[in-house]
Design a protein around this motif. Structure first.
Motif, short mmCIF file in Angstrom:
data_model
loop_
_atom_site.label_atom_id
_atom_site.label_comp_id
_atom_site.label_asym_id
_atom_site.label_seq_id
_atom_site.Cartn_x
_atom_site.Cartn_y
_atom_site.Cartn_z
N UNK A 1 0.83 -1.21 0.00
CA UNK A 1 0.00 0.00 0.00
C UNK A 1 0.86 1.26 0.00
N UNK A 2 1.96 1.22 0.78
CA UNK A 2 2.86 2.36 0.83
C UNK A 2 3.53 2.58 -0.53
N UNK A 3 3.89 1.47 -1.20
CA UNK A 3 4.51 1.56 -2.52
C UNK A 3 3.54 2.18 -3.53
N UNK A 4 2.27 1.76 -3.47
CA UNK A 4 1.27 2.30 -4.39
C UNK A 4 1.05 3.79 -4.12
N UNK A 5 0.98 4.15 -2.82
CA UNK A 5 0.78 5.56 -2.48
C UNK A 5 1.96 6.40 -2.97
N UNK B 1 3.92 5.69 -5.48
CA UNK B 1 3.85 5.74 -6.94
C UNK B 1 2.83 6.77 -7.39
N UNK B 2 1.68 6.82 -6.72
CA UNK B 2 0.66 7.80 -7.06
C UNK B 2 1.14 9.22 -6.79
N UNK B 3 1.88 9.40 -5.68
CA UNK B 3 2.41 10.72 -5.35
C UNK B 3 3.42 11.17 -6.40
N UNK B 4 4.28 10.24 -6.83
CA UNK B 4 5.27 10.55 -7.85
C UNK B 4 4.60 11.00 -9.14
N UNK B 5 3.54 10.26 -9.55
CA UNK B 5 2.82 10.61 -10.77
C UNK B 5 2.18 11.98 -10.66
#
Length: 222
Positions: free
Chosen positions: A64-68, A70-74
Motif C-alpha cells: 500500500x505504501x509503494x502504491x501511495x 507511486x501515485x504521489x510521484x505521478x
C-alpha cells in the motif's frame, strides 16, 4: 518513389509494416509485480506452516505504501509539467516590454566589419552611436541621422576616429541622441523590446531585435 518500412521500393516489394516495437523496461519492479510475488508466495506456502498473519499484514502495508508513493510521484510529475507550461505561457505577458540582455559589448576582429543592433525608444532628431574600448574611451562613432524610434542595425568598419584599424578585442556600444522635443536621450546595445515569444522543445525564446534568444539570456524585463 515510395519506399516501405525496410527502405525498399513499394512498386517492387510491396508495402511491409514496420514490426519494430518498443521494448518494455524490466529493470524496475512496480506495485503490480510486488502483488504477483505476494500471491505466488501465498500459493506455494507450506500448508502445515502457513505464513504468519503479521508478516502478511506487513507485506500488504508495504504494498500500500509503494502504491501511495507511486501515485504521489505521478501527481508531482503532472504538477511539474503543468507549472512548466504555465510559466512558459506567462512569458507572453512580456511582449511589448523591454528585455535587457545584460551586456553592451561586441567582439571585434581587426580588419573586419562588426554588425550590431541598437534600440532607440524615442524618435531621433539627431544622434550618434559611440564605440568605446575597455577603458571607456570613445574610439569610433557612427552618425544616426533623423529617424523614428525603433531597432536599427549598424555596421562598424573597425576604423577609429584617428583613422586606424581597431585591434581585435571587446568593445562597448552606446548611443546619445536628441528626441523630437529636443530632449537629450541615451541608449545602448543589449536592451530591446520583446516582439514575440517562441516555444521550442520545452525551451522558451524571445524575439529581441532581429533574433530569437533563450529566455535564460534575459537578465531583466521592464
Amino acid at each position: 518513389m515510395a519506399i516501405n518500412a525496410y527502405g525498399e521500393n513499394v512498386a517492387t516489394y510491396g508495402t511491409v509494416a514496420d514490426t519494430t516495437a518498443a521494448v518494455e523496461n524490466k529493470t524496475a519492479l512496480g506495485k503490480d509485480d510486488f502483488m504477483k510475488l505476494l500471491l505466488v508466495q501465498l500459493q506455494y506456502q507450506d500448508p502445515t506452516e502457513p505464513m504468519d498473519t503479521e508478516k502478511i499484514l506487513t507485506q500488504t502495508s508495504q504494498l500500500a505504501a509503494l502504491e501511495a508513493s507511486d501515485n504521489t510521484k505521478t501527481a508531482l510529475e503532472n504538477l511539474t509539467k503543468s507549472l512548466g507550461n504555465a510559466q512558459q505561457f506567462s512569458t507572453i505577458a512580456a511582449i511589448g516590454k523591454t528585455a535587457d540582455l545584460g551586456s553592451d559589448a561586441i567582439a571585434h576582429d581587426k580588419g573586419s566589419t562588426s554588425t550590431f543592433e541598437v534600440y532607440f525608444p524615442n524618435d531621433i532628431q539627431q544622434g550618434v552611436v559611440d564605440i568605446s574600448d575597455s577603458n571607456g574611451n570613445v574610439i569610433g562613432s557612427i552618425d544616426v541621422g533623423t529617424n523614428p524610434s525603433g531597432v536599427y542595425s549598424f555596421d562598424w568598419d573597425g576604423m577609429t576616429t584617428a583613422g586606424e584599424a581597431a585591434e581585435s578585442g571587446i568593445y562597448h556600444v552606446s548611443a546619445r541622441y536628441s528626441d523630437s522635443n529636443g530632449n537629450n536621450q541615451t541608449t545602448r546595445l543589449g536592451a530591446y523590446p520583446i516582439e514575440s515569444v517562441r516555444f521550442d522543445q520545452g525551451s522558451t525564446y524571445v524575439k529581441v531585435g532581429s533574433s530569437y534568444v533563450p529566455l535564460d539570456s534575459v537578465v531583466e524585463v521592464y
